[in-house]
Write a protein that holds these residues in place. Structure first.
Motif, PDB file in Angstrom:
ATOM      1  N   PRO A  78       0.820  -1.217   0.000  1.00  0.00           N
ATOM      2  CA  PRO A  78       0.000   0.000   0.000  1.00  0.00           C
ATOM      3  C   PRO A  78       0.850   1.262   0.000  1.00  0.00           C
ATOM      4  CG  PRO A  78       0.004  -0.997   2.180  1.00  0.00           C
ATOM      5  CD  PRO A  78       0.757  -1.933   1.288  1.00  0.00           C
ATOM      6  N   THR A  79       0.688   2.086  -1.040  1.00  0.00           N
ATOM      7  CA  THR A  79       1.271   3.420  -1.019  1.00  0.00           C
ATOM      8  C   THR A  79       0.525   4.260   0.009  1.00  0.00           C
ATOM      9  OG1 THR A  79       1.774   3.209  -3.362  1.00  0.00           O
ATOM     10  CG2 THR A  79       1.865   5.423  -2.433  1.00  0.00           C
ATOM     11  N   ASP A  80      -0.785   4.127   0.000  1.00  0.00           N
ATOM     12  CA  ASP A  80      -1.668   4.707   1.006  1.00  0.00           C
ATOM     13  C   ASP A  80      -2.935   3.861   0.986  1.00  0.00           C
ATOM     14  OD1 ASP A  80      -3.236   5.654  -1.193  1.00  0.00           O
ATOM     15  OD2 ASP A  80      -2.052   7.496  -1.264  1.00  0.00           O
ATOM     16  N   ARG A  81      -4.011   4.359   1.569  1.00  0.00           N
ATOM     17  CA  ARG A  81      -5.226   3.541   1.675  1.00  0.00           C
ATOM     18  C   ARG A  81      -5.896   3.277   0.328  1.00  0.00           C
ATOM     19  NH1 ARG A  81      -8.664   6.061   6.618  1.00  0.00           N
ATOM     20  NH2 ARG A  81     -10.182   4.559   5.814  1.00  0.00           N
ATOM     21  N   ASN A  82      -5.603   4.074  -0.676  1.00  0.00           N
ATOM     22  CA  ASN A  82      -6.312   3.955  -1.949  1.00  0.00           C
ATOM     23  C   ASN A  82      -5.412   3.631  -3.129  1.00  0.00           C
ATOM     24  OD1 ASN A  82      -9.105   4.755  -1.085  1.00  0.00           O
ATOM     25  ND2 ASN A  82      -8.004   6.592  -0.440  1.00  0.00           N
ATOM     26  N   HIS A  83      -4.127   3.388  -2.888  1.00  0.00           N
ATOM     27  CA  HIS A  83      -3.198   3.112  -3.976  1.00  0.00           C
ATOM     28  C   HIS A  83      -2.254   1.995  -3.562  1.00  0.00           C
ATOM     29  CE1 HIS A  83      -4.483   7.326  -4.494  1.00  0.00           C
ATOM     30  NE2 HIS A  83      -4.462   7.035  -5.789  1.00  0.00           N
ATOM     31  N   THR A  84      -1.956   1.100  -4.508  1.00  0.00           N
ATOM     32  CA  THR A  84      -1.153  -0.079  -4.230  1.00  0.00           C
ATOM     33  C   THR A  84      -0.143  -0.294  -5.349  1.00  0.00           C
ATOM     34  OG1 THR A  84      -2.976  -1.131  -3.022  1.00  0.00           O
ATOM     35  CG2 THR A  84      -1.226  -2.571  -3.830  1.00  0.00           C
ATOM     36  N   VAL A  85       1.091  -0.619  -4.988  1.00  0.00           N
ATOM     37  CA  VAL A  85       2.113  -1.026  -5.955  1.00  0.00           C
ATOM     38  C   VAL A  85       2.326  -2.527  -5.798  1.00  0.00           C
ATOM     39  CG1 VAL A  85       4.514  -0.815  -6.675  1.00  0.00           C
ATOM     40  CG2 VAL A  85       3.252   1.216  -5.951  1.00  0.00           C
ATOM     41  N   SER A  86       2.218  -3.247  -6.904  1.00  0.00           N
ATOM     42  CA  SER A  86       2.397  -4.692  -6.876  1.00  0.00           C
ATOM     43  C   SER A  86       3.689  -5.062  -7.593  1.00  0.00           C
ATOM     44  CB  SER A  86       1.206  -5.393  -7.544  1.00  0.00           C
ATOM     45  OG  SER A  86       1.260  -6.783  -7.313  1.00  0.00           O
ATOM     46  N   ARG A  87       4.485  -5.896  -6.945  1.00  0.00           N
ATOM     47  CA  ARG A  87       5.735  -6.386  -7.531  1.00  0.00           C
ATOM     48  C   ARG A  87       5.657  -7.893  -7.660  1.00  0.00           C
ATOM     49  NH1 ARG A  87       6.880  -2.093  -4.146  1.00  0.00           N
ATOM     50  NH2 ARG A  87       8.067  -0.404  -5.159  1.00  0.00           N
TER      51      ARG A  87
END
Length: 317
Positions: free
Chosen positions: A243-252
């Motif tokens: 989670p970058t924040d509650r509404n954004h996510t980076v997936s690796r």
């Protein structure tokens, strides 16, 4: 309570989350990152240890990643040269003063370099790690290929992204699978680790084979997928959604196969995994999080996943 009141994204869960691929950070390198709603600085010390500190110097607020320099095991602020130890976050030197104020420190985040990724421990109450990131032999053993790296960002809460693993019906409607395979769930480590197994009939270069799709989830966002059943053939994906924040996510993602199929079926399997991202993106980036969803009788796996996720959130104050 209105429906709109039930649609706010939940808080950020506790656990280990990847903030970079290991190869991105050589000794002496400094990176500006954002995760868990926090501005952070990631750097690798000259001994090779990855470190993460809260980004802003407590002296006058300079961002340590914007011109900061690694000196041994510490990072030097670009503004006035204050140095902060990477392990503790404590100020260890002020070049123009021999007395260091007791409050001269920034938060140090527990960090580990494992499975080709750099992980940071997040806990809403700043409690220490309660479990470790396990080593994955498929990513290191000689008879497996070098893992490929994929990274993408989504406008979605990390739990909604992770929920796909226990949502077999979506594979039929979003990814156009012909049917929904039955799935069996088991648990490990007092219920923290979730294993899901599905039987899938596949047409392969070796003929029609009944394979097993094995998914393991160690915490919200950290998971693996393995296709098993073809003798001598291994197909693997390891991923971490952060989670970058509650509404954004980076997936690796890391994907690989055993070397005996790397130029044939292994390549096809990896591409089939990757090709599903655009289908999921359209759903994820145009949905809301429903805290109390209306489940039907057949939504047993989704209901079980929602129950399982609760252990990774701190109680609200």
């Amino acid at each position: 309570m209105s429906f709109s009141d039930e649609c706010f994204a939940p808080e950020i869960p506790n656990g280990w989350f990847a903030v970079a691929f290991s190869r991105e950070l050589r000794p002496g390198m400094v990176k500006r990152i954002r995760a868990f709603g926090e501005d952070l600085v990631l750097f690798r010390t000259h001994s090779g240890a990855p470190r993460v500190l809260s980004a802003y110097c407590p002296h006058l607020g300079a961002h340590l990643a914007e011109g900061g320099r690694v000196l041994g095991e510490s990072i030097r602020c670009p503004f006035h040269g204050w140095q902060y130890d990477g392990e503790s976050g404590r100020c260890v030197e002020i070049p123009y003063c021999d007395q260091i104020p007791p409050r001269a420190r920034t938060r140090a985040w527990e960090t580990v370099d494992r499975n080709h990724m750099i992980f940071v421990w997040h806990h809403a109450e700043q409690k220490p790690p309660s479990w470790e990131v396990p080593e994955m032999p498929q990513l290191h053993e000689a008879d497996w290929t070098e893992p490929r790296e994929w990274e993408f960002e989504m406008d979605v809460h990390v739990q909604d992204m992770a929920e796909n693993n226990l949502d077999p019906v979506h594979f039929e409607f979003v990814h156009k699978m012909l049917d929904t395979p039955p799935t069996e769930i088991t648990y490990e480590d007092d219920g923290r680790v979730l294993h899901a197994s599905s039987d899938v009939d596949r047409e392969t270069p070796y003929g029609a084979v009944q394979t097993k799709l094995l998914r393991t989830t160690w915490g919200i966002g950290l998971a693996s997928v393995e296709s098993a059943g073809i003798p001598g053939v291994g197909l693997y994906m390891y991923s971490c959604a952060t989670p970058t924040d509650r509404n954004h996510t980076v997936s690796r993602w890391l994907t690989n196969s055993t070397r005996n199929v790397q130029e044939g079926y292994g390549e096809e399997w990896i591409e089939s995994i990757k090709s599903g991202i655009p289908d999921d993106r359209r759903i994820w980036e145009n949905k809301i999080h429903v805290a109390n969803p209306v489940f039907c009788k057949a939504d047993t796996l989704l209901a079980e996943f929602r129950r399982w996720t609760k252990q990774f959130y701190s109680p609200k104050a």
